[in-house]
Design an enzyme around this catalytic site. Structure first.
Site, mmCIF file in Angstrom:
data_model
loop_
_atom_site.group_PDB
_atom_site.id
_atom_site.type_symbol
_atom_site.label_atom_id
_atom_site.label_comp_id
_atom_site.label_asym_id
_atom_site.label_seq_id
_atom_site.Cartn_x
_atom_site.Cartn_y
_atom_site.Cartn_z
ATOM 1 N N ASP A 289 -5.741 3.954 4.922
ATOM 2 C CA ASP A 289 -5.614 4.526 6.222
ATOM 3 C C ASP A 289 -7.034 5.320 6.217
ATOM 4 O O ASP A 289 -7.702 5.209 7.433
ATOM 5 C CB ASP A 289 -4.619 5.421 6.306
ATOM 6 N N GLU B 33 -4.286 -8.384 1.041
ATOM 7 C CA GLU B 33 -4.038 -8.721 2.716
ATOM 8 C C GLU B 33 -4.886 -9.815 3.129
ATOM 9 O O GLU B 33 -4.496 -10.851 3.924
ATOM 10 C CB GLU B 33 -4.238 -7.428 3.461
#
Length: 311
Positions: A236, A162
């Site tokens: 997460d 990312e």
């Protein structure tokens, strides 16, 4: 007269978090935020009865999944409902998996709305787009994150892939990781944590805190042990832990990262041990992390993984 909302009438140092991300019946991935004290309300991008969301990377551990993807209009209706009840004062906004450009654009409207009420709002963004060289969101989301979301984030927590998508260049060394953080600082966020970088067979976290615009950031790395299993939801969980510990140590990102990594490793080790105790081969498929059973490790981790500061 309705009774006052005590978290607003009697604010505390624990703060209030609005979480916008994937949700499932089986797992609540923001439990660490609750354990680390901030009061949390959630608005979910998806509802799913298996695993955590409709993300293709996380549904592999179950044979089927059911659920509904919310659109931007539905998100805004939830925000309007909170506003109608005077519930839009937040100290933190947390965003995770978002599957469409329209929804992400609505998230930007939410950021503006919350900051109009609390200009000091901390926006922690996990730009969930993909991993290991593969996107699992529509490609057009990359430019929205790069051009619109990164500039308004307070903390950004990408993985290696990312970070490459957001900066436009390959990360193949520690120096590349540090440079990527500097590029992201220049775009907006004062805190950047690349949560996992594979360099020469080693797994690293690289953190960077630019305390004043224009100043050189304080940077560090944490070497992370590799566990020979695949766990669902670690990204997460890591972002939630970084939010929680950074709330306690706002001026010391390295301390917050040490605690977050140590908390995460405690959860993963507990998960691994429990599967082994059940007679299951932990290398045969993805493992669902044992959050509820690991609350002590989240709240009071044994800090075994120390930050090494770069000069």
């Amino acid at each position: 007269m309705a009774p006052p909302i005590l978290s607003l009438a009697l604010p505390s140092e624990t703060g209030r978090v609005l979480s916008i991300q994937s949700h499932t019946v089986q797992v609540m991935n923001t439990l660490p935020i609750l354990v680390l004290k901030p009061h949390r309300q959630a608005s979910y991008t998806t509802y799913s009865s298996s695993l955590r969301s409709l993300r293709p990377d996380t549904c592999a551990g179950y044979p089927t999944f059911k659920g509904q993807v919310l659109n931007g209009q539905q998100l805004w209706e939830l925000i309007e409902g909170l506003g109608a009840n005077d519930l839009l004062y937040y100290t933190h906004l947390l965003t995770g998996y978002i599957g469409s450009v329209s929804f992400l654009n609505t998230v930007l409207e939410v950021v503006n709305k919350l900051r109009s009420i609390n200009p000091k709002l901390t926006y922690v963004c996990d730009p969930v787009m993909g991993d290991e060289g593969k996107l699992y969101v529509p490609p057009e989301l990359v430019s929205v994150y790069r051009e619109k979301v990164v500039p308004v984030a307070s903390m950004l927590t990408p993985n290696q892939f990312e970070a490459e998508q957001l900066t436009g260049f390959r990360i193949e060394s520690e120096t590349d990781g540090r440079d990527a953080c500097k590029i992201l600082h220049a775009a907006g966020p004062p805190k950047v944590v690349i949560t996992s970088i594979n360099v020469n067979g080693n797994l690293l976290l690289i953190g960077s805190h630019q305390k004043e615009k224009g100043q050189s950031p304080e940077q560090f790395k944490i070497v992370i042990p590799k566990i020979p299993s695949y766990f669902t939801g670690t990204g997460d969980l890591m972002t939630a832990l970084l939010l929680g510990w950074s709330n306690k140590y706002p001026d010391s990102l390295d301390t917050a990262a040490e605690l977050a990594v140590s908390s995460l490793q405690a959860v993963l080790q507990r998960t691994l041990n429990d599967y082994l105790s059940a007679g299951y081969d932990p290398q045969s498929s993805s493992l669902e992390i044992r959050l509820i059973q690991s609350q002590d490790g989240i709240r009071n981790p044994d800090v075994k993984f120390k930050a090494e500061k770069y000069n």
